[in-house]
Motif scaffolding. Structure first.
Motif, mmCIF file in Angstrom:
data_model
loop_
_atom_site.group_PDB
_atom_site.id
_atom_site.type_symbol
_atom_site.label_atom_id
_atom_site.label_comp_id
_atom_site.label_asym_id
_atom_site.label_seq_id
_atom_site.Cartn_x
_atom_site.Cartn_y
_atom_site.Cartn_z
ATOM 1 N N LEU A 146 0.832 -1.204 0.000
ATOM 2 C CA LEU A 146 0.000 0.000 0.000
ATOM 3 C C LEU A 146 0.867 1.255 0.000
ATOM 4 N N ASN A 147 0.651 2.109 -0.971
ATOM 5 C CA ASN A 147 1.333 3.409 -1.050
ATOM 6 C C ASN A 147 2.855 3.281 -0.955
ATOM 7 N N CYS A 148 3.428 2.248 -1.546
ATOM 8 C CA CYS A 148 4.879 2.047 -1.403
ATOM 9 C C CYS A 148 5.683 2.647 -2.553
ATOM 10 N N VAL A 149 5.004 3.324 -3.462
ATOM 11 C CA VAL A 149 5.659 3.986 -4.587
ATOM 12 C C VAL A 149 5.153 5.422 -4.629
ATOM 13 N N TRP A 150 6.065 6.368 -4.826
ATOM 14 C CA TRP A 150 5.611 7.753 -4.934
ATOM 15 C C TRP A 150 6.220 8.417 -6.154
ATOM 16 N N THR A 151 5.567 9.492 -6.572
ATOM 17 C CA THR A 151 6.000 10.230 -7.751
ATOM 18 C C THR A 151 5.638 11.704 -7.598
#
Length: 124
Positions: A91-96
């Motif tokens: 969950l939400n482990c990649v951001w941009t």
């Protein structure tokens, strides 16, 4: 966004972005999520370096857009992705930062991964 503070990197809070000379592979177990020689390494103040991976080198079919967002006064608003194959850890482990502030504009549209949830390996 007018009520949010916007800060510029300086000697007290430096941010540098450089091309990573290594092959960067992001995976979970045997599942390869991204593989690139085009990563950017962002070093911010005393934080650990973060590798930003171009979307073109990421298997976007493994990611699911999240409604979660966060804000950094030096970089702007971050959007998030989850990796469903990881279950709750994904969950939400990649951001941009799709439209980052000018000082860090090079990371626009690239993806960063939480290293405590996926393996991020560097090779020659």
């Amino acid at each position: 966004m007018a009520d949010r503070k916007i800060l510029t990197p300086d000697a007290h809070h430096p941010i540098t972005i450089t091309g990573c000379p290594s092959l960067v592979i992001v995976r979970t177990g045997s599942l390869e999520i991204a593989k690139t020689r085009g990563a950017l390494t962002l070093v911010e103040a005393s934080y650990p370096p973060v590798h930003y991976i171009p979307r073109r080198d990421t298997d976007m079919t493994l990611l699911e857009r999240s409604t979660h967002t966060s804000y950094c006064p030096y970089k702007g608003e971050a959007s998030y992705y989850s990796i469903p194959a990881l279950g709750e850890a994904g969950l939400n482990c990649v951001w941009t930062y799709e439209t980052p502030f000018d000082a860090v504009g090079a990371i626009a549209g690239c993806l960063a991964f939480y290293p405590d949830r996926v393996s991020i390996d560097l090779a020659d």
